[in-house]
Motif scaffolding. Structure first.
Motif, PDB file in Angstrom:
ATOM      1  N   ARG A 134       2.555  15.979  59.596  1.00 11.57           N
ATOM      2  CA  ARG A 134       1.327  15.326  60.053  1.00 11.57           C
ATOM      3  C   ARG A 134       1.294  15.380  61.583  1.00 11.57           C
ATOM      4  NH1 ARG A 134       1.121  10.100  55.952  1.00 11.57           N
ATOM      5  NH2 ARG A 134       2.585  10.959  54.453  1.00 11.57           N
TER       6      ARG A 134
ATOM      7  N   ILE B  37      -2.371   8.753  63.503  1.00 12.30           N
ATOM      8  CA  ILE B  37      -2.340  10.014  62.770  1.00 12.30           C
ATOM      9  C   ILE B  37      -3.666  10.731  62.989  1.00 12.30           C
ATOM     10  CG2 ILE B  37      -2.066  11.116  60.527  1.00 12.30           C
ATOM     11  CD1 ILE B  37       0.414   9.692  61.462  1.00 12.30           C
TER      12      ILE B  37
ATOM     13  N   GLU C  16      -4.125  14.168  61.792  1.00  6.22           N
ATOM     14  CA  GLU C  16      -4.370  15.148  60.732  1.00  6.22           C
ATOM     15  C   GLU C  16      -3.194  15.135  59.763  1.00  6.22           C
ATOM     16  OE1 GLU C  16      -6.259  19.537  60.856  1.00  6.22           O
ATOM     17  OE2 GLU C  16      -4.234  19.439  61.666  1.00  6.22           O
ATOM     18  N   GLY C  17      -3.498  15.299  58.490  1.00  3.93           N
ATOM     19  CA  GLY C  17      -2.455  15.336  57.470  1.00  3.93           C
ATOM     20  C   GLY C  17      -2.744  14.345  56.360  1.00  3.93           C
ATOM     21  N   ASP C  18      -1.746  14.075  55.559  1.00  4.25           N
ATOM     22  CA  ASP C  18      -1.874  13.141  54.441  1.00  4.25           C
ATOM     23  C   ASP C  18      -1.888  11.717  54.989  1.00  4.25           C
ATOM     24  OD1 ASP C  18      -1.850  11.781  52.109  1.00  4.25           O
ATOM     25  OD2 ASP C  18       0.185  12.330  51.520  1.00  4.25           O
TER      26      ASP C  18
END
Length: 495
Positions: free
Chosen positions: A61, A104, A106-108
């Protein structure tokens, strides 16, 4: 120092160093959106505003560090036996490490625990910037402060919100504003009206030597639409206005008339305006009314008739140029005018006319450099108060009509500042200034605003619609020549 004590001290330091170096770079998030982390101080490459990659089992991430602080915890340590065979003592050892928080990008977006943290590589950040960039034009302002060769891009569409650019004297504020204006000229079709009190942008249409030929050619094409109006320019480029174009309130302000304290003269002025298709200033000499004669005397005493901006017998004016659709950018060289009253008159007339014609809904970016001269928090006279009032009205309601502001610097009307949705922040020397900026721009993390006291010349924080995720950058090179210049400090040379 006793050799045994010196040996114990050396052992203590080495043990603490090993413990501090063993702190693992780990992050945890309970909501999948924000994270907290720890890291060793040895070889620390993280910084507020910088980018990190959080990894665990092949899952990665991208995040941004928002805060970074020094923290410590204590642990009990048995010092080793020294060279003389004397056993060491038990001691409480403070273990220092870095602790921070981030978001965060970008990512899960799921909660996690103990993901490893490392600085993001330039290619990773650039790939994210390209994936997340809006579909509209992007303005290459320079490069990311923490990543060499990664371009810092601003969303051109974000300038449909009001923008505030501030920084201490010497921070590179005017130079950086020039970079923004050049990029807007080359990358968009947005019209620009620039109120220029210090003649800093009078050469905005001239390409500086040494510019990349391809970029220079592209800029020359865009700069064909740049018109500079100055008091000493010949013909159509002379900064001028017709008295009849000025609205009644501004005409009264020119004459320093108060509707209560000067009620007789004010009423006479209103009557003249109602009866004539021309300015009251032009009608005064033909009137036989006693109050009109008193007004004429006021004009003479104030020197209003000697203003250099009047254009008797000349066609065209600054207002005609501002609304000429064939003119892409108008630089109004207020610094070329000899008197502050004339500068305030032109500023009030231009801002008032833009507001009166707001229903035409023609998008225009109104750039007010050194805005404390145009819309100060405490206007010193009626004319300046008129200009400030128009600016406040545009700040409050202009956006829905396509009137967007870009103002610099601080110490301006608070009602203008509080309407700004974009921030371009350069170096600030005062903690009071950073606290003020934090209060106005609450959508920007305070820890990033605090970094402004450490900025070098040309470094900045941008945030808002022009950069939905706050970014630290170094402004790139100018394409056009600078108009203003500092006074040479030759007086400081050694004798």
């Amino acid at each position: 120092m006793d050799s045994g004590l010196a040996a114990q001290l050396a052992g203590f330091r080495e043990a603490r160093r090993e413990l501090e170096a063993s702190v693992l770079p780990l992050a945890t998030s309970v909501d999948g959106r924000r994270f907290s982390f720890q890291a060793s101080l040895f070889g620390l490459a993280l910084q507020p505003g910088g980018y990190v990659v959080l990894e665990d089992g092949g899952i990665a991430r991208l995040g941004q560090v928002i805060t970074l602080d020094l923290d410590q915890l204590s642990t009990e340590l048995m010092l080793p036996v020294n060279a003389d065979g004397i056993p060491g003592n038990r001691s409480q050892v403070p273990i220092r490490y870095a602790r921070g928080e981030g978001v965060i990008l970008e990512g899960d977006f799921a909660p996690f625990h103990d993901m490893t943290v490392r600085p993001a590589r330039g290619a990773e950040v650039q790939a994210w910037l390209e994936r997340s960039a809006p579909s509209g034009a992007k303005l290459p302002l320079g490069e990311m402060a923490s990543l060499t060769d990664v371009p810092a891009l601003a969303d051109a569409g974000g300038f449909n919100r009001h923008t505030f650019l501030c920084g201490q004297s010497g921070s590179g504020k005017t130079y950086s504003l020039g970079v923004i204006l050049e990029r807007l000229l080359t990358e968009t079709d947005l019209r620009l009206v620039i109120l220029d009190p210090n003649s800093d942008f009078v050469r905005l249409g001239t390409v500086r030597g040494g510019t990349n030929p391809a970029l220079a050619g592209r800029y020359r094409q865009a700069a064909r639409g740049v018109t500079v109006l100055s008091a000493d320019a010949p013909g159509e480029r002379r900064l001028r206005i017709h008295a009849a174009e000025i609205d009644p309130a501004t005409q009264a302000a020119v004459l320093r008339l108060d509707p209560i304290a000067d009620r007789e003269e004010y009423a006479t002025l209103a009557g003249l305006l109602a009866r004539h298709d021309r300015s009251a200033l032009e009608a005064l000499p033909d009137s036989e009314e006693p109050e009109a004669r008193r007004l004429a005397m006021r004009v003479r005493n104030l020197g209003v008739g000697r203003f250099t901006v009047w254009a008797p017998g000349e066609a065209g004016s600054v207002l005609d140029t501002v609304h000429d659709e064939g003119t892409r950018c108008v630089v109004i060289d207020l610094g070329s005018l000899p008197a502050r009253e004339e500068q305030s008159l032109i500023a009030a007339a231009v801002l008032g006319d833009l507001w009166r014609r707001r229903h035409e809904r023609k998008p225009v970016l109104i750039v007010i450099d050194e805005a404390h001269n145009v819309c100060p928090a405490n206007p010193p006279d009626q004319l300046t108060a008129q200009a400030a009032e128009h600016t406040i009205r545009i700040a409050a309601e202009g956006r829905k009509f396509g009137l967007y502001l870009l103002v610099s610097p601080q110490k301006i009307a608070e009602n203008v500042l509080t309407q700004a949705d974009n921030l371009v922040l350069m170096r600030l020397n005062s903690l009071a200034d950073t606290a003020f900026t934090q209060g106005v721009f609450s959508f920007v993390p305070p820890s990033l605003i605090d970094r402004a006291v450490t900025f070098h010349q040309g470094e900045a924080l941008i945030a808002g619609k022009i950069s939905p995720q706050p970014a630290l950058l170094r402004f790139g090179a100018r394409i056009s020549e600078e108009g203003g210049a500092d006074v040479p400090a030759t007086w400081a040379h050694a004798r």
